[in-house]
Design an enzyme around this catalytic site. Structure first.
Site, short mmCIF file in Angstrom:
data_model
loop_
_atom_site.label_atom_id
_atom_site.label_comp_id
_atom_site.label_asym_id
_atom_site.label_seq_id
_atom_site.Cartn_x
_atom_site.Cartn_y
_atom_site.Cartn_z
NE ARG A 47 -0.04 -0.71 8.90
CZ ARG A 47 0.24 -0.81 7.61
NH1 ARG A 47 -0.69 -0.54 6.71
NH2 ARG A 47 1.44 -1.15 7.19
N GLY A 48 1.59 2.60 9.22
CA GLY A 48 2.37 2.76 7.99
C GLY A 48 3.01 4.14 8.01
CD GLN A 199 1.63 -5.21 10.37
OE1 GLN A 199 1.94 -6.39 10.52
NE2 GLN A 199 2.18 -4.24 11.09
CG ASP A 240 8.27 1.73 9.28
OD1 ASP A 240 8.42 0.64 8.70
OD2 ASP A 240 7.15 2.17 9.62
CE LYS A 251 5.76 -3.86 11.12
NZ LYS A 251 5.64 -3.22 12.43
C1 LIG Z 1 4.87 2.68 3.51
S1 LIG Z 1 5.55 2.52 5.07
C2 LIG Z 1 4.92 1.01 5.56
C3 LIG Z 1 5.73 0.37 6.64
O1 LIG Z 1 5.13 0.62 7.93
C4 LIG Z 1 4.79 -0.64 8.49
O2 LIG Z 1 4.89 -0.67 9.87
P1 LIG Z 1 3.55 -0.61 10.78
O3 LIG Z 1 2.53 -1.49 10.12
O4 LIG Z 1 4.01 -1.13 12.13
O5 LIG Z 1 3.16 0.84 10.81
C5 LIG Z 1 5.78 -1.58 7.86
O6 LIG Z 1 7.07 -1.44 8.41
C6 LIG Z 1 5.72 -1.11 6.44
O7 LIG Z 1 6.76 -1.52 5.60
#
Ligand SMILES: CSC[C@H]1O[C@H](OP(=O)(O)O)[C@H](O)[C@@H]1O
Length: 350
Positions: A47-48, A199, A240, A251
Site C-alpha cells: 500500500r501507499g 499505518q 495519494d 489518508k
Molecule cells: C507515499 S503515499 C502514502 C499514502 O498512501 C497511504 O494510503 P494507504 O495506506 O491507504 O495506501 C496514505 O494516504 C499515505 O499518506
C-alpha cells in the site's frame, strides 16, 4: 541510508513485504500472477501511492508474461484486460493509474516480437521502481531548505505512513524525516496512530525504530493538544492524489490535522512526487475517495468494538484544501499549492 524495499523483483517473481503483518511479523509474499498482485494491492499487503504504482507495473509484466500468443494485436488486447483488473483494485492513488498507463503505452509503442515486448515491459517496471527511489531522495533533499529555521532540533508530526513502505524505498514524508535526521536537524518524530488501519503506529513507527529515529506514537485525537502545547514544529504528510490547484487527497484524518496546524500556525507540508499530481483534475472535490470494508472500523484483531445496530462510514481518504497547505515538496522543488501548475511541464511522463 534506508534499506526497506516493499517491492522486490527476485528470481522471476515479485517479493512483497506483507504490510498487514507488521510490526509483529516481517514476512514476504511471493507474487507470480497478476491476479495475485491485484489482490495484494486491494488487501493492502502492499500500500501507499508510489508503492502500489510500482506493484501495478510489475503486475502488468506478470500478466503480459502469461499471455500465450505471438500475435501482437491479440497480445495487446489481452494486456488491456490485465490493466483493467489492476485498475479496479483501489481508486484514489493516481500513481496506480499512471503506472498502468505508462506500461500500456510502452507496449503499444514497442516494436519487435511479443516476447521482446514482454522483456521491455519488465525493464519498464524496474525503471519505474528505480525512478521512485531517486525521486523520494530528491524530495528529502529539497525539503532541507524549508525546514523551520530554529537552532534546536525539530519535532515533526506525520500522519499514516508515507515512508519507504509506501514507496519504492526511502519515502516521501518519511523521506523528509530521513533527510532531516541525516542532517542532524531532527529531534523526534510524532506519529499519529492513524485509525482505522493504524499505518502510523504499525508502519511509520516501525520504520523509525529500524533506523533508531526517536518516535512518539500518539492517538489521532492527541494532535491538537500536542500543537496547543507547542510540541510540534512542523507537519509533513504524503499524498495519494493532488489536484492541479494543490488540493490533496491523503489518508483520512489529514484534513483535520491541516485545520489544527493552521489554527496553531504550524507549517503543514505535503511531500509527493509529481507522479502523484493529477493535472487533469482542476480541484480536489473531483478526486475519487475509496470507501473500505467497515470491518476495518469495528474490528481490532478479533475484538468487535462496536455494538450491533450501528451504521458505518469508512472513507479511506479525505481532501485537504490547498489554502491549508504551506507547501508541496516535490522532486523538482518545493512550491506553494498555487504554483504547482508551473511544474506540469517538468513531469517526465503522465
Ligand atoms: C507515499 S503515499 C502514502 C499514502 O498512501 C497511504 O494510503 P494507504 O495506506 O491507504 O495506501 C496514505 O494516504 C499515505 O499518506
Amino acid at each position: 541510508m534506508n534499506t526497506i524495499y516493499p517491492v522486490v523483483w527476485s528470481n522471476n517473481k515479485v517479493l512483497l513485504i506483507d504490510q498487514t503483518a507488521l510490526p509483529s511479523r516481517y514476512t514476504l509474499v511471493e507474487i507470480s500472477r497478476y491476479e495475485d498482485m491485484a489482490k495484494a494491492i486491494k488487501t493492502m499487503i502492499v500500500r501507499g501511492a508510489p508503492a502500489i504504482g510500482v506493484a501495478a507495473a510489475y503486475g502488468m509484466y506478470l500478466g503480459a508474461r502469461d499471455i500465450q500468443t505471438k500475435e501482437r494485436e491479440i497480445f495487446l488486447k489481452q494486456l488491456e484486460k490485465v490493466a483493467e483488473i489492476l485498475r479496479q483494485t483501489r481508486p484514489t492513488a493516481v500513481n496506480l493509474f499512471w503506472a498502468i498507463s505508462r506500461m500500456l503505452k510502452t507496449a503499444y509503442e514497442s516494436i519487435g516480437t511479443v516476447e521482446e515486448i514482454k522483456q521491455i515491459l519488465l525493464q519498464t517496471a524496474q525503471q519505474i521502481q528505480e525512478e521512485d527511489v531517486k525521486t523520494c531522495q530528491a524530495i528529502g533533499q529539497n525539503s532541507l531548505s524549508i525546514l523551520p529555521k530554529k537552532t534546536e532540533k525539530l519535532t515533526i508530526l506525520t500522519h499514516c505512513n508515507a515512508g519507504a513502505l509506501a514507496t519504492a524505498g526511502y519515502g516521501t514524508a518519511l523521506g523528509v524525516i530521513r533527510a532531516a535526521w541525516t542532517e542532524g536537524r531532527l529531534k523526534r518524530v510524532f506519529a499519529d496512530e492513524t485509525r482505522p488501519r493504524l499505518q502510523g503506529a504499525k508502519l511509520t513507527a516501525w520504520e523509525c525504530v529500524q533506523e533508531k529515529i526517536p518516535v512518539t506514537v500518539i492517538s489521532d485525537n492527541m494532535a491538537a493538544h500536542c500543537m496547543q502545547k507547542r510540541l510540534i514544529d512542523m507537519v509533513v504528510v504524503g499524498a495519494d492524489r493532488i489536484a492541479a490547484n494543490g488540493d490533496t487527497a491523503n489518508k483520512i484524518g489529514t484534513y483535520g490535522l491541516a485545520v489544527i496546524a493552521k489554527m496553531h500556525n504550524v507549517p503543514f507540508y505535503v511531500a509527493a512526487p509529481l507522479s502523484t499530481v493529477d493535472f487533469n483534475l482542476e480541484t480536489g472535490d473531483l478526486i475519487p475517495i475509496e470507501e473500505r470494508d467497515p470491518s476495518e472500523l469495528y474490528q481490532i484483531g478479533t475484538t468487535i468494538i462496536y455494538p450491533d445496530g450501528v451504521d458505518y462510514y469508512n472513507p479511506a481518504f479525505d481532501v485537504t484544501p490547498a489554502h491549508l497547505i504551506t507547501g508541496i515538496i516535490t522532486e523538482q522543488k518545493t512550491v506553494k499549492p498555487e504554483e504547482l501548475i508551473t511544474l506540469k511541464s517538468d513531469l517526465s511522463y503522465h
